[in-house]
Structure formats: structure tokens, C-alpha cells
Design an enzyme around this catalytic site. Structure first.
Site, PDB file in Angstrom:
ATOM      1  N   GLY A 117     -60.581  -3.713  13.579  1.00 36.60           N
ATOM      2  CA  GLY A 117     -60.771  -5.132  13.891  1.00 36.60           C
ATOM      3  C   GLY A 117     -61.853  -5.339  14.937  1.00 36.60           C
ATOM      4  O   GLY A 117     -62.348  -4.383  15.546  1.00 36.60           O
ATOM      5  N   GLN A 118     -62.191  -6.606  15.147  1.00 38.74           N
ATOM      6  CA  GLN A 118     -63.283  -6.930  16.076  1.00 38.74           C
ATOM      7  C   GLN A 118     -62.986  -6.448  17.512  1.00 38.74           C
ATOM      8  O   GLN A 118     -63.775  -5.706  18.109  1.00 38.74           O
ATOM      9  CB  GLN A 118     -63.534  -8.448  16.075  1.00 38.74           C
ATOM     10  CG  GLN A 118     -64.645  -8.826  17.012  1.00 38.74           C
ATOM     11  CD  GLN A 118     -64.949 -10.303  17.103  1.00 38.74           C
ATOM     12  OE1 GLN A 118     -65.932 -10.676  17.726  1.00 38.74           O
ATOM     13  NE2 GLN A 118     -64.146 -11.155  16.502  1.00 38.74           N
ATOM     14  N   LEU A 151     -47.943  -2.452  10.693  1.00 40.11           N
ATOM     15  CA  LEU A 151     -47.146  -3.285  11.604  1.00 40.11           C
ATOM     16  C   LEU A 151     -46.016  -4.016  10.886  1.00 40.11           C
ATOM     17  O   LEU A 151     -45.155  -4.604  11.540  1.00 40.11           O
ATOM     18  CB  LEU A 151     -48.041  -4.281  12.349  1.00 40.11           C
ATOM     19  CG  LEU A 151     -48.541  -3.780  13.717  1.00 40.11           C
ATOM     20  CD1 LEU A 151     -49.298  -2.488  13.629  1.00 40.11           C
ATOM     21  CD2 LEU A 151     -49.362  -4.843  14.424  1.00 40.11           C
ATOM     22  N   ALA A 158     -53.380  -7.710  14.527  1.00 44.30           N
ATOM     23  CA  ALA A 158     -52.639  -8.955  14.265  1.00 44.30           C
ATOM     24  C   ALA A 158     -52.955  -9.447  12.860  1.00 44.30           C
ATOM     25  O   ALA A 158     -53.961  -9.050  12.265  1.00 44.30           O
ATOM     26  CB  ALA A 158     -53.027 -10.037  15.282  1.00 44.30           C
ATOM     27  N   THR A 168     -54.553 -12.197  11.427  1.00 45.69           N
ATOM     28  CA  THR A 168     -55.451 -13.176  12.050  1.00 45.69           C
ATOM     29  C   THR A 168     -56.005 -14.220  11.071  1.00 45.69           C
ATOM     30  O   THR A 168     -56.803 -15.061  11.471  1.00 45.69           O
ATOM     31  CB  THR A 168     -56.651 -12.460  12.704  1.00 45.69           C
ATOM     32  OG1 THR A 168     -57.271 -11.637  11.715  1.00 45.69           O
ATOM     33  CG2 THR A 168     -56.220 -11.610  13.876  1.00 45.69           C
ATOM     34  N   ASP A 212     -55.414 -19.289  21.727  1.00 42.63           N
ATOM     35  CA  ASP A 212     -55.382 -20.732  22.033  1.00 42.63           C
ATOM     36  C   ASP A 212     -54.639 -21.509  20.941  1.00 42.63           C
ATOM     37  O   ASP A 212     -54.260 -22.662  21.165  1.00 42.63           O
ATOM     38  CB  ASP A 212     -56.815 -21.277  22.153  1.00 42.63           C
ATOM     39  CG  ASP A 212     -57.612 -21.073  20.879  1.00 42.63           C
ATOM     40  OD1 ASP A 212     -57.631 -19.931  20.367  1.00 42.63           O
ATOM     41  OD2 ASP A 212     -58.183 -22.045  20.360  1.00 42.63           O
ATOM     42  N   TYR A 233     -49.914 -19.537  11.879  1.00 46.16           N
ATOM     43  CA  TYR A 233     -50.517 -18.501  12.729  1.00 46.16           C
ATOM     44  C   TYR A 233     -50.137 -18.726  14.193  1.00 46.16           C
ATOM     45  O   TYR A 233     -49.660 -17.815  14.875  1.00 46.16           O
ATOM     46  CB  TYR A 233     -52.043 -18.523  12.543  1.00 46.16           C
ATOM     47  CG  TYR A 233     -52.801 -17.660  13.524  1.00 46.16           C
ATOM     48  CD1 TYR A 233     -52.728 -16.269  13.474  1.00 46.16           C
ATOM     49  CD2 TYR A 233     -53.606 -18.241  14.517  1.00 46.16           C
ATOM     50  CE1 TYR A 233     -53.432 -15.486  14.389  1.00 46.16           C
ATOM     51  CE2 TYR A 233     -54.309 -17.463  15.427  1.00 46.16           C
ATOM     52  CZ  TYR A 233     -54.220 -16.086  15.356  1.00 46.16           C
ATOM     53  OH  TYR A 233     -54.910 -15.313  16.260  1.00 46.16           O
ATOM     54  N   LYS A 278     -47.826 -16.327  16.589  1.00 43.75           N
ATOM     55  CA  LYS A 278     -48.363 -15.730  17.817  1.00 43.75           C
ATOM     56  C   LYS A 278     -47.528 -16.136  19.030  1.00 43.75           C
ATOM     57  O   LYS A 278     -47.311 -15.333  19.942  1.00 43.75           O
ATOM     58  CB  LYS A 278     -49.833 -16.134  18.007  1.00 43.75           C
ATOM     59  CG  LYS A 278     -50.803 -15.541  16.977  1.00 43.75           C
ATOM     60  CD  LYS A 278     -50.943 -14.020  17.049  1.00 43.75           C
ATOM     61  CE  LYS A 278     -51.671 -13.559  18.284  1.00 43.75           C
ATOM     62  NZ  LYS A 278     -51.890 -12.072  18.269  1.00 43.75           N
TER      63      LYS A 278
HETATM   64  N1  LIG Z   1     -60.938 -13.477  16.533  1.00 47.25           N
HETATM   65  C1  LIG Z   1     -60.614 -14.539  17.239  1.00 47.25           C
HETATM   66  O1  LIG Z   1     -61.359 -15.518  17.287  1.00 47.25           O
HETATM   67  C2  LIG Z   1     -59.319 -14.561  18.016  1.00 47.25           C
HETATM   68  C3  LIG Z   1     -59.015 -15.725  18.709  1.00 47.25           C
HETATM   69  C4  LIG Z   1     -57.824 -15.768  19.455  1.00 47.25           C
HETATM   70  C5  LIG Z   1     -56.990 -14.669  19.490  1.00 47.25           C
HETATM   71  N2  LIG Z   1     -57.300 -13.552  18.785  1.00 47.25           N
HETATM   72  C6  LIG Z   1     -56.366 -12.412  18.855  1.00 47.25           C
HETATM   73  O2  LIG Z   1     -57.077 -11.257  19.240  1.00 47.25           O
HETATM   74  C7  LIG Z   1     -56.483 -10.096  18.661  1.00 47.25           C
HETATM   75  C8  LIG Z   1     -57.551  -9.270  17.955  1.00 47.25           C
HETATM   76  O3  LIG Z   1     -58.143 -10.081  16.949  1.00 47.25           O
HETATM   77  P1  LIG Z   1     -59.460  -9.649  16.164  1.00 47.25           P
HETATM   78  O4  LIG Z   1     -60.399 -10.795  16.195  1.00 47.25           O
HETATM   79  O5  LIG Z   1     -59.934  -8.310  16.626  1.00 47.25           O
HETATM   80  O6  LIG Z   1     -58.836  -9.562  14.691  1.00 47.25           O
HETATM   81  P2  LIG Z   1     -59.414  -8.879  13.364  1.00 47.25           P
HETATM   82  O7  LIG Z   1     -60.852  -8.546  13.522  1.00 47.25           O
HETATM   83  O8  LIG Z   1     -58.966  -9.746  12.245  1.00 47.25           O
HETATM   84  O9  LIG Z   1     -58.590  -7.510  13.325  1.00 47.25           O
HETATM   85  C9  LIG Z   1     -57.220  -7.485  13.102  1.00 47.25           C
HETATM   86  C10 LIG Z   1     -56.763  -6.051  13.119  1.00 47.25           C
HETATM   87  O10 LIG Z   1     -55.355  -6.033  12.857  1.00 47.25           O
HETATM   88  C11 LIG Z   1     -55.095  -5.054  11.882  1.00 47.25           C
HETATM   89  N3  LIG Z   1     -53.914  -5.375  11.088  1.00 47.25           N
HETATM   90  C12 LIG Z   1     -53.638  -6.529  10.443  1.00 47.25           C
HETATM   91  N4  LIG Z   1     -52.465  -6.427   9.800  1.00 47.25           N
HETATM   92  C13 LIG Z   1     -51.977  -5.186  10.062  1.00 47.25           C
HETATM   93  C14 LIG Z   1     -50.815  -4.465   9.689  1.00 47.25           C
HETATM   94  N5  LIG Z   1     -49.882  -4.994   8.876  1.00 47.25           N
HETATM   95  N6  LIG Z   1     -50.652  -3.223  10.178  1.00 47.25           N
HETATM   96  C15 LIG Z   1     -51.581  -2.645  10.967  1.00 47.25           C
HETATM   97  N7  LIG Z   1     -52.707  -3.255  11.350  1.00 47.25           N
HETATM   98  C16 LIG Z   1     -52.907  -4.516  10.902  1.00 47.25           C
HETATM   99  C17 LIG Z   1     -56.325  -5.043  10.992  1.00 47.25           C
HETATM  100  O11 LIG Z   1     -56.382  -3.863  10.278  1.00 47.25           O
HETATM  101  P3  LIG Z   1     -57.163  -3.793   8.861  1.00 47.25           P
HETATM  102  O12 LIG Z   1     -58.622  -3.777   9.235  1.00 47.25           O
HETATM  103  O13 LIG Z   1     -56.674  -2.530   8.270  1.00 47.25           O
HETATM  104  O14 LIG Z   1     -56.770  -5.032   8.091  1.00 47.25           O
HETATM  105  C18 LIG Z   1     -57.424  -5.186  12.048  1.00 47.25           C
HETATM  106  O15 LIG Z   1     -57.749  -3.935  12.613  1.00 47.25           O
HETATM  107  C19 LIG Z   1     -55.344 -10.631  17.762  1.00 47.25           C
HETATM  108  O16 LIG Z   1     -54.145 -10.564  18.484  1.00 47.25           O
HETATM  109  C20 LIG Z   1     -55.716 -12.074  17.528  1.00 47.25           C
HETATM  110  O17 LIG Z   1     -54.581 -12.862  17.267  1.00 47.25           O
HETATM  111  C21 LIG Z   1     -58.453 -13.463  18.050  1.00 47.25           C
END
Ligand SMILES: NC(=O)c1ccc[n+]([C@@H]2O[C@H](COP(=O)([O-])OP(=O)(O)OC[C@H]3O[C@@H](n4cnc5c(N)ncnc54)[C@H](OP(=O)(O)O)[C@@H]3O)[C@@H](O)[C@H]2O)c1
Length: 291
Positions: free
Chosen positions: A10-11, A36, A59, A61, A101, A124, A128
């Protein structure tokens, strides 16, 4: 410093692995290593780990698909983090979790503080918020709420907009949704830099609890996109303002959800830079290296 991280591709997960280079040993678990949706696997991973801290960067997401898949969203965003926090407590390990947020309804005229009431308006956000409540029931747990994350890695708004701006003549961008963009690389750096404090801190240390982490200032989606695209000399799209309503997405979005970072600054002495310069630097790097 040894960190066990849920999330590998993930990012934020990627940004943390880059930031940790030479500073901490990270074992980052992919979905294939630990799903998860399987609480026993989550617990077993923590009980078996050789680490000083556990970080959850994984997560569900996808905000729109979550509306049709609430069981999956709650399993990944609420049940699994609760299991992580419980297993960490069992082992006496600190636990750091990320939230959003999207726990707020977006009906505010000022940046949200941690004590404001959370009232999510989509699946979502509800999943969260349930995750936050599950993990904060345990000692030595920190939740960082972040928003509108961008970086050089993974799926994110800045690289997406830069790409679209080279492909299209016109881009219609939502101008009536406001928030605080969050520099995912600054977040990753903060997480790695703060890990030793969390690892040593007793349960009563103020470094545990709920915090907002975002770049200060409020941006509309339109401002956010424009700031990035303006850095690319090869961008050809003209940006037009549109409304959230015109997009008719399955999940409603909070219309205004900037995050106040005063508590973060008071407890950690960390002041994030204003969002625009952080977006511009990331866009410059993406333009220089390709996206
Ligand atoms: N991006 C935003 O703008 C944003 C904003 C607010 C909060 N957040 C929070 O920040 C955190 C990181 O977000 P991110 O932007 O890095 O998200 P992301 O790029 O969508 O990455 C999500 C990660 O979670 C993994 N994942 C999803 N379902 C899974 C499962 N069942 N078992 C194991 N791994 C799983 C994915 O793995 P795969 O690659 O294998 O699917 C991926 O590595 C999260 O808690 C998110 O809620 C993000």
C-alpha cells in the site's frame, strides 16, 4: 528498532519501508503473508514476531466498494485492528494504527480536533471508527487520523492527477469538498522517528492515544489537483470546477474535514509543513522520475 508492519504494497506501507531504510528493521506483511480477514492469522503473526513495535498500515480503503461490502470493510478495518491491539497488549508491545478524517460528517466550520464527536456518513468511515474504538481500549496504543494522503508511492491523488492531466484535454474536479492533504512520506518519516519513543514509553505516556496528522491549511479537491498539475510542464488538461453531487458516487463524502494538528505539535513537537509546498515537492519529484 524492529517493527512488524501489516501492509506491504500500500501507499503508506511502502513509504514507511522506504523511510525505515538504515534506521529500523521492518518485517512488512502482505495480504498473502497474513490476511486481515483471518483473525487467528493476525494474532499468530504478532505472537510469533520478534519486534519492538507493531504498526498497522493495512486497511480496506476503497470507499465506494465498502458500501456494498460492509462485512469485509468491518472485518479488515475494525475486527483485525482490535485483534492486533489485544495481541500487542498480551505481549506488552506498543501498537500504532492509522485512521481517517472520514470518521467525521464534514459539517464543520473549523479544523477538527481529536475531541470532536465522530459521526461517519459512509461504511468506510463507520468501519474505521469501530477500529479506533476497538484499539484504543488497549494500553500503549496510538491512533493517527490522516486524510487525503499523497506521496510518490502507490495509488494516490497526486500521481493520478498528473497522469490524467497528460492524457486529457479537460479535467472536471470537485471544488466543494475540502480537507487537509497529508504528505505520506512525512508521515512515514514521523512514524520511524517516533518508533523508539513508543517502544520505551510506559502506558501513561502522552505519546499514546488519538492524534490528527495532516499538513495544515485547507484545500478543495480542485486546489489540490491544480497545485500538483501546475508543476508539470507537459500537463495539457484544463481544470474545470464541478460539484460532489455531479459525480453521484455510491458513498457520500464529508464535505469539509480538515484536521487540526495542535495536539500532535504539543506532544511530539512535530509541526507538519503547509500542504501546498509538500504537494509541490512531491509533484516535482514525480515529474522528474516519471509517474
Ligand atoms: N490514502 C488516503 O488518502 C487515506 C486517507 C485517510 C486514512 N488513510 C488510512 O491510511 C492507512 C493506509 O492507507 P493507504 O493509503 O496506504 O492504503 P492503500 O494504498 O489502499 O493500501 C492498503 C493496504 O492494505 C492491504 N490490505 C487490504 N485488505 C487486506 C487484507 N484483507 N489483508 C491484508 N492486507 C490487506 C493492501 O494489500 P493489497 O495490496 O494486497 O491489497 C494494501 O497493502 C489506512 O488505515 C487508511 O484507512 C488513508
Amino acid at each position: 528498532m524492529k517493527i512488524l508492519q501489516f501492509g506491504r504494497t500500500g501507499q503508506v506501507a511502502t513509504a514507511v519501508q522506504v523511510a525505515a531504510h538504515g534506521r529500523a528493521d521492518i518485517v512488512a506483511l502482505s495480504r498473502a503473508d497474513c490476511d486481515l480477514e483471518n483473525p487467528e492469522a493476525v494474532r499468530a503473526a504478532i505472537l510469533a514476531a520478534d519486534c519492538d513495535l507493531v504498526l498497522n498500515a493495512a486497511a480496506f480503503t476503497q470507499v465506494d466498494p465498502a458500501e456494498a461490502r460492509p462485512d469485509e470493510a468491518f472485518a479488515v478495518n475494525a475486527t483485525a485492528p482490535g485483534v492486533m491491539a489485544a495481541a500487542c497488549a498480551e505481549r506488552g508491545l506498543p501498537f500504532v494504527h492509522l485512521s481517517t478524517d472520514a470518521v467525521f460528517d464534514g459539517l464543520t466550520d473549523r479544523p477538527y480536533v481529536e475531541t470532536d464527536e465522530a459521526r461517519p456518513i459512509n461504511v468506510y468511515g463507520r468501519s474505521k471508527l469501530a477500529g479506533e474504538r476497538a484499539v484504543l481500549a488497549y494500553p500503549r496504543t496510538t491512533v493517527l487520523r490522516i486524510s487525503w494522503v499523497f506521496s510518490r508511492y502507490g495509488r494516490n491523488y497526486v500521481s493520478f492527477m498528473l497522469r490524467l492531466a497528460r492524457e486529457r484535454e479537460v479535467l472536471k474536479i470537485v471544488a466543494d469538498q475540502f480537507g487537509s492533504p497529508t504528505d505520506g512520506e512525512a508521515l512515514a518519516d514521523f512514524l520511524v522517528a517516533t518508533a523508539p519513543r513508543w517502544a520505551k514509553a510506559p502506558a501513561e505516556d502522552p505519546a499514546f492515544g488519538l492524534f490528527h496528522f495532516a499538513n495544515p491549511g485547507e484545500a478543495s479537491r480542485f486546489d489540490f489537483a491544480q497545485a500538483a498539475i501546475d508543476r508539470d510542464p507537459h500537463a495539457r488538461a484544463r481544470l474545470e470546477r464541478t460539484s460532489q453531487a455531479a459525480f453521484a458516487e455510491p458513498a457520500p463524502r464529508p464535505p469539509r474535514s480538515p484536521l487540526d494538528t495542535g495536539k500532535l505539535q504539543a506532544v511530539f513537537g512535530f509541526t507538519p509543513e503547509p500542504w501546498r509546498s509538500a504537494v509541490e515537492r512531491t509533484a516535482d519529484r514525480l515529474v522528474a522520475t516519471g509517474f
